[in-house]
Design a protein around this motif. Structure first.
Motif, short mmCIF file in Angstrom:
data_model
loop_
_atom_site.label_atom_id
_atom_site.label_comp_id
_atom_site.label_asym_id
_atom_site.label_seq_id
_atom_site.Cartn_x
_atom_site.Cartn_y
_atom_site.Cartn_z
N LEU A 1 1.71 4.14 -2.61
CA LEU A 1 2.14 3.85 -3.98
C LEU A 1 3.27 2.82 -4.00
O LEU A 1 3.29 1.93 -4.86
CB LEU A 1 2.57 5.13 -4.69
N LEU A 2 4.19 2.94 -3.05
CA LEU A 2 5.28 1.97 -2.96
C LEU A 2 4.74 0.58 -2.64
O LEU A 2 5.18 -0.42 -3.22
CB LEU A 2 6.28 2.41 -1.89
N LEU A 3 3.76 0.51 -1.72
CA LEU A 3 3.14 -0.77 -1.39
C LEU A 3 2.45 -1.38 -2.61
O LEU A 3 2.59 -2.57 -2.88
CB LEU A 3 2.15 -0.61 -0.24
N ALA A 4 1.73 -0.56 -3.36
CA ALA A 4 1.06 -1.06 -4.57
C ALA A 4 2.07 -1.56 -5.60
O ALA A 4 1.88 -2.61 -6.21
CB ALA A 4 0.17 0.04 -5.17
N GLY A 5 3.15 -0.80 -5.76
CA GLY A 5 4.19 -1.23 -6.71
C GLY A 5 4.85 -2.53 -6.29
O GLY A 5 5.07 -3.42 -7.11
N LEU A 6 5.16 -2.65 -5.01
CA LEU A 6 5.77 -3.89 -4.52
C LEU A 6 4.79 -5.05 -4.58
O LEU A 6 5.18 -6.20 -4.81
CB LEU A 6 6.28 -3.68 -3.09
N PHE A 7 3.52 -4.77 -4.38
CA PHE A 7 2.48 -5.80 -4.48
C PHE A 7 2.45 -6.36 -5.90
O PHE A 7 2.47 -7.58 -6.10
CB PHE A 7 1.13 -5.19 -4.09
N ALA B 1 2.05 -9.14 3.22
CA ALA B 1 1.57 -7.81 3.58
C ALA B 1 0.88 -7.82 4.94
O ALA B 1 1.12 -6.95 5.78
CB ALA B 1 0.62 -7.29 2.50
N LEU B 2 0.04 -8.82 5.18
CA LEU B 2 -0.67 -8.90 6.47
C LEU B 2 0.28 -9.17 7.62
O LEU B 2 0.18 -8.55 8.69
CB LEU B 2 -1.76 -9.98 6.41
N LEU B 3 1.21 -10.09 7.43
CA LEU B 3 2.14 -10.41 8.51
C LEU B 3 3.10 -9.26 8.78
O LEU B 3 3.45 -9.00 9.93
CB LEU B 3 2.90 -11.69 8.19
N GLY B 4 3.52 -8.57 7.74
CA GLY B 4 4.37 -7.39 7.94
C GLY B 4 3.65 -6.31 8.74
O GLY B 4 4.23 -5.71 9.65
N GLY B 5 2.40 -6.09 8.41
CA GLY B 5 1.61 -5.13 9.17
C GLY B 5 1.40 -5.56 10.61
O GLY B 5 1.49 -4.75 11.54
N ALA B 6 1.14 -6.85 10.81
CA ALA B 6 0.94 -7.36 12.17
C ALA B 6 2.21 -7.24 13.00
O ALA B 6 2.16 -6.91 14.19
CB ALA B 6 0.47 -8.81 12.12
#
Length: 169
Positions: free
Chosen positions: A18-24, A67-72
């Motif tokens: 939910l936090l990721l969706a909100g920040l997105f 988001a992708l680079l943070g995950g990587a």
């Protein structure tokens, strides 16, 4: 005993999602052009609107890349710690970042001496090559050194050497 722990993990992941969706969504709204969440939602759903190009060509790619680079980055940090079986293993501790910095500095000096501009792709490749060279040195040390603490110290030594050369250059 396991069920409360599993429930806590599920709750934690749900809150993080939910936090990721909100920040997105917040990232899609953030910028010099003030848009309401409703306008952004309409642009995303209908792919049309006065500022559709701003969302689809600037803000959405920026948000997805972040988001992708943070995950990587998080996965790469985890893999370093798992590979070296050391919770403090990181690109900074193992000298990988310093090796990348050194090759970027050398590449910039080489390019600028020829009165040319360095492209971003060239600098990224130089950083990648430097990181791989530093990691290769650490892995070569790993063959000779048996203790993980000595391996981390070897990585720090390589990092300090690369930083010293970068400062000198």
């Amino acid at each position: 005993m396991e069920e409360p722990r599993a429930r806590r993990w599920c709750l934690a992941f749900l809150l993080l999602a939910l936090l990721l969706a909100g920040l997105f969504l917040w990232s899609l709204n953030a910028g010099s052009l003030p848009l309401t969440p409703g306008e952004v939602w309409d642009i995303l759903v209908r792919r049309e609107g006065e500022y559709a190009a701003v969302i689809w060509k600037l803000r959405l790619p920026r948000t997805l890349a972040a988001a992708l680079l943070g995950g990587a980055l998080s996965v790469s940090g985890f893999l370093l710690q798992a590979f070296f079986a050391n919770p403090i293993a990181s690109p900074f501790v193992l000298g990988i970042s310093s090796g990348a910095k050194l090759t970027v500095a050398l590449a910039l000096i080489f390019v600028l001496r020829q009165h040319r501009m360095a492209s971003a792709a060239f600098l990224i490749l130089a950083a990648f090559a430097g990181a791989m060279l530093s990691m290769a040195f650490v892995l070569l040390m790993a063959r000779r050194v048996r203790g993980m603490s000595m391996l981390v110290i070897s990585g720090m030594m390589i990092g300090y050497i690369c930083s010293a050369i970068t400062d000198f250059v």
